[in-house]
Design an enzyme around this catalytic site. Sequence first.
Site, PDB file in Angstrom:
ATOM      1  N   TYR A  90     -20.623   8.218 -16.905  1.00  0.00           N
ATOM      2  CA  TYR A  90     -20.693   8.435 -15.452  1.00  0.00           C
ATOM      3  C   TYR A  90     -20.016   7.305 -14.701  1.00  0.00           C
ATOM      4  CZ  TYR A  90     -24.482   4.976 -15.248  1.00  0.00           C
ATOM      5  OH  TYR A  90     -25.205   3.814 -15.321  1.00  0.00           O
ATOM      6  N   ARG A 117      21.217   9.148   4.761  1.00  0.00           N
ATOM      7  CA  ARG A 117      19.760   9.021   4.863  1.00  0.00           C
ATOM      8  C   ARG A 117      19.194   8.442   3.591  1.00  0.00           C
ATOM      9  NH1 ARG A 117      20.556  14.335   7.496  1.00  0.00           N
ATOM     10  NH2 ARG A 117      19.350  14.371   9.412  1.00  0.00           N
ATOM     11  N   ASP A 169     -18.024  -8.274 -10.995  1.00  0.00           N
ATOM     12  CA  ASP A 169     -18.132  -9.560 -11.678  1.00  0.00           C
ATOM     13  C   ASP A 169     -17.230  -9.628 -12.907  1.00  0.00           C
ATOM     14  OD1 ASP A 169     -19.859 -11.420 -10.360  1.00  0.00           O
ATOM     15  OD2 ASP A 169     -21.483  -9.977 -10.648  1.00  0.00           O
ATOM     16  N   ARG A 179     -31.648  -2.292 -10.716  1.00  0.00           N
ATOM     17  CA  ARG A 179     -31.257  -3.595 -11.263  1.00  0.00           C
ATOM     18  C   ARG A 179     -32.219  -4.657 -10.768  1.00  0.00           C
ATOM     19  NH1 ARG A 179     -25.662  -6.016  -9.629  1.00  0.00           N
ATOM     20  NH2 ARG A 179     -26.799  -6.588  -7.753  1.00  0.00           N
ATOM     21  N   HIS A 212       6.276   9.393  15.171  1.00  0.00           N
ATOM     22  CA  HIS A 212       5.914   8.377  14.179  1.00  0.00           C
ATOM     23  C   HIS A 212       4.407   8.159  14.152  1.00  0.00           C
ATOM     24  CE1 HIS A 212       5.273   4.202  12.813  1.00  0.00           C
ATOM     25  NE2 HIS A 212       6.179   4.545  11.908  1.00  0.00           N
ATOM     26  N   LYS A 264      13.935  13.712  -0.958  1.00  0.00           N
ATOM     27  CA  LYS A 264      14.846  14.449  -0.084  1.00  0.00           C
ATOM     28  C   LYS A 264      16.005  15.032  -0.896  1.00  0.00           C
ATOM     29  CE  LYS A 264      15.625  12.476   3.951  1.00  0.00           C
ATOM     30  NZ  LYS A 264      15.400  13.110   5.260  1.00  0.00           N
ATOM     31  N   SER A 289     -23.969  -0.612 -18.060  1.00  0.00           N
ATOM     32  CA  SER A 289     -23.292  -0.251 -16.825  1.00  0.00           C
ATOM     33  C   SER A 289     -22.280  -1.363 -16.535  1.00  0.00           C
ATOM     34  CB  SER A 289     -24.304  -0.133 -15.687  1.00  0.00           C
ATOM     35  OG  SER A 289     -23.623   0.211 -14.510  1.00  0.00           O
ATOM     36  N   GLY A 301     -20.313  -3.725 -14.667  1.00  0.00           N
ATOM     37  CA  GLY A 301     -20.282  -4.329 -13.337  1.00  0.00           C
ATOM     38  C   GLY A 301     -18.899  -4.918 -13.164  1.00  0.00           C
ATOM     39  N   THR A 302     -17.974  -4.077 -12.754  1.00  0.00           N
ATOM     40  CA  THR A 302     -16.571  -4.500 -12.772  1.00  0.00           C
ATOM     41  C   THR A 302     -16.214  -5.449 -11.634  1.00  0.00           C
ATOM     42  OG1 THR A 302     -16.183  -2.341 -11.788  1.00  0.00           O
ATOM     43  CG2 THR A 302     -15.613  -2.613 -14.102  1.00  0.00           C
ATOM     44  N   MET A 343      14.619   2.579   6.478  1.00  0.00           N
ATOM     45  CA  MET A 343      15.666   3.164   7.296  1.00  0.00           C
ATOM     46  C   MET A 343      15.780   4.625   6.923  1.00  0.00           C
ATOM     47  SD  MET A 343      19.721   2.878   7.045  1.00  0.00           S
ATOM     48  CE  MET A 343      20.056   4.581   6.656  1.00  0.00           C
ATOM     49  N   CYS A 389     -20.509   0.647 -12.307  1.00  0.00           N
ATOM     50  CA  CYS A 389     -21.136   0.600 -10.979  1.00  0.00           C
ATOM     51  C   CYS A 389     -20.477  -0.430 -10.064  1.00  0.00           C
ATOM     52  CB  CYS A 389     -22.634   0.334 -11.099  1.00  0.00           C
ATOM     53  SG  CYS A 389     -23.008  -1.279 -11.789  1.00  0.00           S
ATOM     54  N   ARG A 417      10.071  19.421   2.250  1.00  0.00           N
ATOM     55  CA  ARG A 417       9.229  18.631   1.360  1.00  0.00           C
ATOM     56  C   ARG A 417       7.799  19.123   1.539  1.00  0.00           C
ATOM     57  NH1 ARG A 417       9.662  13.092   4.919  1.00  0.00           N
ATOM     58  NH2 ARG A 417       8.782  13.975   6.791  1.00  0.00           N
ATOM     59  N   GLY A 472       8.404   3.466   6.257  1.00  0.00           N
ATOM     60  CA  GLY A 472       8.765   2.065   6.446  1.00  0.00           C
ATOM     61  C   GLY A 472      10.243   1.783   6.261  1.00  0.00           C
TER      62      GLY A 472
END
Length: 893
Positions: free
Chosen positions: A868, A100, A786, A634, A472, A30, A781, A783-784, A111, A848, A356, A109
Amino acid sequence: MTKYVYRFGGGVNDGEVAGIGGDKNLLGGKGANLDGMAAIGLPVPPGFTITTEMCTRYYADGETYPESLNAEVAAGIAHIEGVTGKRFGNAADPLLVSVRSGARVSMPGMMDTVLNLGLNDETVEGLAATSGDARFAWDSYRRFIQMYSDVVLGLDHAAFEEALEVAKEDAGFTLDTEMSANDWQALVAEYKALVQKQWGKPFPQDVHEQLWGAIGAVFGSWQAERAKVYRRLNGIPGDWGTAVNVQAMVFGNMGETSATGVAFTRDPATGENAYYGEYLINAQGEDVVAGIRTPQYLTKAARERAGAKPLSMEEAMPETYAELARVFQILETHYRDMQDIEFTVQQGKLWMLQTRSGKRTAKAALKIAVDMATEGLISEEEAVARVDPAALDQLLHPTLDPKAPRDVLTKGLPASPGAASGQIVFDAENAERLNELGEAVILVRIETSPEDIHGMHAAKGILTARGGMTSHAAVVARGMGRPCVSGAGGIAIDMEAQLLKVGGRALKAGDIITIDGGTGEVMAGEVPTVQPELAGDFGTLMIWADKVRRLKVRANAETPLDCKTAREFGAEGVGLCRTEHMFFDAARITAVRQMILAETEKGRREALAKLLPEQRADFTAIFIEMAGLPVTIRLLDPPLHEFLPHGDGEFAEVAEAAGVSIELLKRRAAELHEFNPMLGHRGCRLGVTYPEIYEMQARAIFEAAIAVAEQSGEAPIPEVMIPLVATKRELELMKAVVDAAAQAVFADKGRTIDYLVGTMIELPRAALMAGEIAEVGAFFSFGTNDLTQTTIGISRDDAGRFLTSYVDKGIFARDPFVSLDVEGVGQLIQLAAERGRATRPDVKLGICGEHGGDPASIDFCEKTGLDYVSASPYRVPIARLAAAQAALAARSK
Ligand code: PEP
Ligand code: MG
């Protein structure tokens, strides 16, 4: 000495002079734009901004201010006094200010506003005298006490509202506008008594005390619970802080030549290039936002389209409207984006209070980005960078089937698009509770407030009885991508009886309704939906995105339908086909159980022989859908006990199929019990102990691939993936099983096809040993899911119970199972990529885990040079856009 206060307006622009005029990080959104508007000569009431740095320091210093701030704030007030000719606290001609908050990004969220600050028992008389309107002065004073008591003193605002209602009732009035100066004055006395009673002290008369109170409340609101919730939901860091803007008041409530309004330079719901907004004559800004009075349309066209009577601003105030339209043009050209504007007209003079970049629906974001690029205002690449990938979610989801019958209850405003059905709930707590139980709910409120945010998030859709398109509920729902119908005046909510009354009907909490946020319709029961349209602006933007992206995008898909959806969304292959889900099919689960519970290899092979044709059919269908594209399959991953029979009936079925006793099966099932199955007998460990399982799966893959190649002439490219590998030797053993199966099938069929064998990297040891593992595996690949679990040591199935506290306390900026822990888990990925490539320069690298569809994680994948990402089908377009943005970001470095 650090400068904490920047002045703007009246020809002064400290931000511009310091070269930080547009710096939202320091001045807040602002503040930066007020400074910016003043700098380009737009009519902005003078004021000053206290920086976000001050907020951060305030908390670092135990909620205290540095000595120097006093003088800086005093200089800021003096600046406003100089420009306006009024004096703060002066009884004859008082300066009134607004206070403000304004963080880097807008945050519902927090004031946001205290208006008319500077009024007290003396200055109210001065205001009455200078304005020549005692009624206006006393109305302003009562508004100020009410707002200040609520947001600064934290007193119960219901008591104030009630006092006003009682005052009107006693006088026999229905509208605020009927109240006279004396009526307002009497209410001020009541309000002051209320403050004394609730706060234990009189309402502050010292204007400086008022100002510091409001400044403290703004900084305090940064750490309020609802602001924290909002930050958590929106991934906003807690250390950004908020700025405070103090600005001369201008009044939209000084009679019939005064007005206040909010406007968008393009339609925020559809993106149409037409001014869009609402205004109210003789009102203050909060009247528009709070939905206390129903606002009027800005333009004649919009009014006519809605069939509304009250004159639009274009008709009622043609000259001021023309000036406003000129300002819209200037702002769009200056900021090169659609603007969301607040303005006030004080006795015929236009004042800009805020601008804005406007929040918009995904549909509008797309249209505006594509239109602006077509208009030449921005480039194609900027258009790609403009659209929030996560927001595409809104567009990729189903809308109501136009042919389905609808039992329309009523119609409200189409505040946020998309359709949703669910049970009626009347409060945020129940919405959250039922959502956790997996129930779809529609949150129904008279109007929403920031306290409802968690419930809005939990709900599938939101319906309010009051409030306009900028209320709101509307703003927040659009931001969240929740369908919302606001201002449905035809409904009445009886909280006590938990009833929604509409057109002579009554629906209970728990009854199902459907809302259509695109039309505003509210319907009884559930209405079927149809798939979204992917051509048009969406298609155009995707083409532009594909031009700039480097990362390929694949899908996690295991059914032909998933594959079809993924392909329609632009997937360039399957990055993960989890075969275990195929095992749960009702037609084959008994054979699967027979296989698991067999005590000998012979017994397992018998059962596997029943499964082979089924698996072959699965893969054939997938290969047909994905013709010409790579498909990573897999082999079986989860611990076997997940497939065990439950209850005597299921045991009996398996016993009969296998020709053994139930007792024997039960003993065997007990043997399979594991203390920590996630770290137990799963992944390639199954293949090591029971190679015949992987052998069957590999055989099914190659037989299917050859069958499809023969049928269609186009050979699929299977990539056989071994899960949960920790060592090179495991992969060697499993690759040997797969290769042997391939050779056997090729000999059998008299032809070969190309295929790859690779591994998932989902254990820290695999990442560390990637150099060696790449000697065997042709692709990795990540396996994020695990890898995150095993690196942090947090169980992915149990994390939900406590991770929110971790995010709230700033231990993780975001849930690491949703957005990759780049600095921790990311290191292992980086290291594995480097070590793998050192051994095998063309090792194919992909991801993946769930992170493959998360824009921030995709950015990391781009930086790490993966080939990829693979995401669930509906997230494929999100991943395409995020990959393009990541490529653009990498290029701009
Ligand atoms: C992973 O671990 O990231 C993965 C993709 O496998 P799953 O989620 O099936 O364990
Ligand atoms: Mg895994």
